[in-house]
Design a protein around this motif. Structure first.
Motif, PDB file in Angstrom:
ATOM      1  N   ARG A 197      -8.234   8.569  -2.750  1.00 57.06           N
ATOM      2  CA  ARG A 197      -8.416   9.547  -3.918  1.00 57.06           C
ATOM      3  C   ARG A 197      -8.100  10.965  -3.240  1.00 57.06           C
ATOM      4  O   ARG A 197      -7.261  11.622  -3.914  1.00 57.06           O
ATOM      5  CB  ARG A 197      -9.873   9.697  -4.174  1.00 57.06           C
ATOM      6  CG  ARG A 197     -10.079  10.396  -5.248  1.00 57.06           C
ATOM      7  CD  ARG A 197     -11.835  10.854  -5.098  1.00 57.06           C
ATOM      8  NE  ARG A 197     -12.432   9.433  -5.488  1.00 57.06           N
ATOM      9  CZ  ARG A 197     -12.668   9.081  -6.751  1.00 57.06           C
ATOM     10  NH1 ARG A 197     -12.245   9.716  -7.870  1.00 57.06           N
ATOM     11  NH2 ARG A 197     -13.227   8.015  -6.824  1.00 57.06           N
ATOM     12  N   ARG A 198      -8.368  11.025  -1.888  1.00 60.19           N
ATOM     13  CA  ARG A 198      -8.012  12.388  -1.358  1.00 60.19           C
ATOM     14  C   ARG A 198      -6.459  12.663  -1.135  1.00 60.19           C
ATOM     15  O   ARG A 198      -5.850  13.593  -1.206  1.00 60.19           O
ATOM     16  CB  ARG A 198      -8.851  12.701  -0.061  1.00 60.19           C
ATOM     17  CG  ARG A 198     -10.135  13.107  -0.377  1.00 60.19           C
ATOM     18  CD  ARG A 198     -10.991  13.191   0.887  1.00 60.19           C
ATOM     19  NE  ARG A 198     -12.383  13.664   0.662  1.00 60.19           N
ATOM     20  CZ  ARG A 198     -13.162  14.251   1.663  1.00 60.19           C
ATOM     21  NH1 ARG A 198     -12.576  14.353   2.864  1.00 60.19           N
ATOM     22  NH2 ARG A 198     -14.187  14.787   1.194  1.00 60.19           N
ATOM     23  N   VAL A 235      -9.616  16.687  -7.041  1.00 61.95           N
ATOM     24  CA  VAL A 235      -9.471  15.308  -7.074  1.00 61.95           C
ATOM     25  C   VAL A 235      -9.768  15.234  -5.390  1.00 61.95           C
ATOM     26  O   VAL A 235     -10.640  14.294  -5.151  1.00 61.95           O
ATOM     27  CB  VAL A 235      -8.078  14.759  -7.178  1.00 61.95           C
ATOM     28  CG1 VAL A 235      -8.027  13.223  -6.548  1.00 61.95           C
ATOM     29  CG2 VAL A 235      -7.667  14.662  -8.615  1.00 61.95           C
ATOM     30  N   LYS A 250     -17.029  10.223  -4.650  1.00 61.56           N
ATOM     31  CA  LYS A 250     -16.977   8.661  -4.949  1.00 61.56           C
ATOM     32  C   LYS A 250     -18.069   8.256  -5.599  1.00 61.56           C
ATOM     33  O   LYS A 250     -19.484   8.552  -5.332  1.00 61.56           O
ATOM     34  CB  LYS A 250     -16.617   7.771  -3.980  1.00 61.56           C
ATOM     35  CG  LYS A 250     -16.169   6.284  -4.081  1.00 61.56           C
ATOM     36  CD  LYS A 250     -15.659   5.510  -3.085  1.00 61.56           C
ATOM     37  CE  LYS A 250     -15.350   4.011  -3.742  1.00 61.56           C
ATOM     38  NZ  LYS A 250     -14.945   3.295  -2.570  1.00 61.56           N
TER      39      LYS A 250
END
Length: 304
Positions: free
Chosen positions: A138-139, A298, A303
Motif C-alpha cells: 500500500r505504501r 495512501v 490497514k
C-alpha cells in the motif's frame, strides 16, 4: 488534559497538524513576496541564504523566550551539543540553503507541491530506522503516486514539458533533509525537551546560514521597509511555532501517524500562492497536487 494526552488524542493531532500545515504552506508566498520587496534575484545565492539566516535566528530567539517564560530556564544542557548540531544541520542549515535557492528558481505552486515529497521520504526512512514502521505494498503504491505528482509539478506552466532543473532538484533534496532532520529530532526528543531541542538546533543551524550568507553578501545588504520587516517576523514566527509543534507531535506519535497530515502543506501552499502571488491554477497543477495528496493519504492509511 496534560501535554501528552493532548498531543496523542486524535482531535489534538488533527488540530495541531492543520495549524502547522497552514503556517508552513503560507511560507511559500511570503518568501516569494519578500524576495520581491528586498530585490533578491535567483542568482543571488548568498543573499537568499543570509535572509534565511535572519529568519531562523529570529525564530530561535522566539523559542528561547518561550522556553524562558514557560520553564524559567534556557541554560545549555551539558552533553547535548552533538545531537543539536546533527539535527540543526539537516533540519535548518542544509534544508534551507537548498529550499531558498530552489524557491528562487520556481513558482510558489511548484515549491508547495514538491515539498510535499517530504512525507514520502519520511516513510522510506522510517522503514529502515524503525522496526514497527515498515514498508508495505500500500505504501509503495502511495510513494509511486506521490512522486508522479512531484514530476508533474515540474511542468506547472500549463503544458506537459517536463524540466526538472536546479530549482526542482534543490527543493527535492531539501524535502529529504527535512524528513531526515524530523526523524533525528524524534529520536533525540526522548532525552531532551522538544522546545529546547528545536530552539538550540535552529539557533546553531541559523548561525551557519548567517556566516555563509554574510561571507558573500555582507551582513546588511537589504533595505527593509515596514512591510518586508513584518514579513520577516511572520516567517520567523511560523518557523518557531511550526517546528516546535511538529516535533512535539513526532515525539508522542509514530512518524506515519503524524506525517499523513502533511498533505495539507501543498494544499495550503498552492491555494495561498494562487491568491497572494496571482499564480495560475490550471489542469496540470490540480493533477500534480491530486497525485501528491492521494499519495500522502495512501502511504499513511492504516490497514483495516
Amino acid at each position: 488534559m496534560n501535554t501528552e494526552k493532548f498531543f496523542t488524542h486524535r482531535a489534538g493531532i488533527i488540530a495541531v497538524a492543520v495549524v502547522v500545515c497552514f503556517l508552513w504552506g503560507s511560507a511559500f508566498p511570503f518568501i516569494k513576496l519578500s524576495y520581491g520587496l528586498l530585490d533578491i534575484r535567483p542568482e543571488e545565492v548568498y543573499e537568499q541564504i543570509l535572509f534565511a539566516g535572519y529568519r531562523f535566528f529570529l525564530a530561535s530567539l522566539m523559542l528561547a523566550a518561550f522556553l524562558a517564560i514557560k520553564e524559567r530556564r534556557i541554560a545549555f544542557t551539558k552533553g547535548s551539543l552533538p545531537a543539536l548540531l546533527q539535527v540543526g544541520f539537516f533540519q535548518t542549515t542544509l534544508q534551507y540553503v537548498l529550499f531558498y535557492i530552489g524557491l528562487s528558481y520556481s513558482t510558489g505552486i511548484q515549491g508547495s507541491i514538491i515539498t510535499g515529497s517530504g512525507t514520502f521520504f519520511s516513510i522510506i526512512l522510517a522503514h529502515y530506522m524503525y522496526s514497527n514502521d515498515r514498508m508495505s505494498k500500500r505504501r509503495l503504491v502511495g510513494l509511486l503516486l506521490g512522486f508522479a505528482g512531484v514530476i508533474l509539478a515540474s511542468s506547472t506552466k500549463g503544458a506537459l514539458r517536463f524540466s526538472f532543473g536546479l530549482g526542482e532538484l534543490a527543493l527535492l533534496i531539501s524535502a529529504f533533509s527535512n524528513s531526515l532532520g524530523g526523524i533525528l529530532a524524534k529520536n533525540r526528543a526522548s532525552t531532551m525537551g522538544t522546545v529546547y531541542l528545536t530552539s538550540y538546533q535552529m539557533m546553531l543551524g541559523s548561525i551557519v546560514l548567517l556566516v555563509l550568507g554574510a561571507s558573500g553578501a555582507g551582513w546588511k545588504p537589504f533595505h527593509f521597509t515596514g512591510l518586508s520587516l513584518l514579513y520577516l517576523i511572520y516567517l520567523a514566527f511560523l518557523s518557531a511555532a511550526g517546528f516546535a509543534l511538529w516535533n512535539t507531535l513526532l515525539k508522542y506519535n509514530k512518524v506515519g501517524k503524524v506525517s499523513m497530515y502533511f498533505f495539507l502543506v501543498p494544499v495550503f501552499g498552492v491555494l495561498l500562492s494562487a491568491m497572494m502571488l496571482h499564480e495560475t491554477l490550471h489542469g496540470i497543477v490540480f493533477a500534480a497536487l491530486l497525485f501528491v495528496v492521494i499519495g500522502i493519504i495512501v502511504v499513511n492509511q492504516e490497514k483495516s
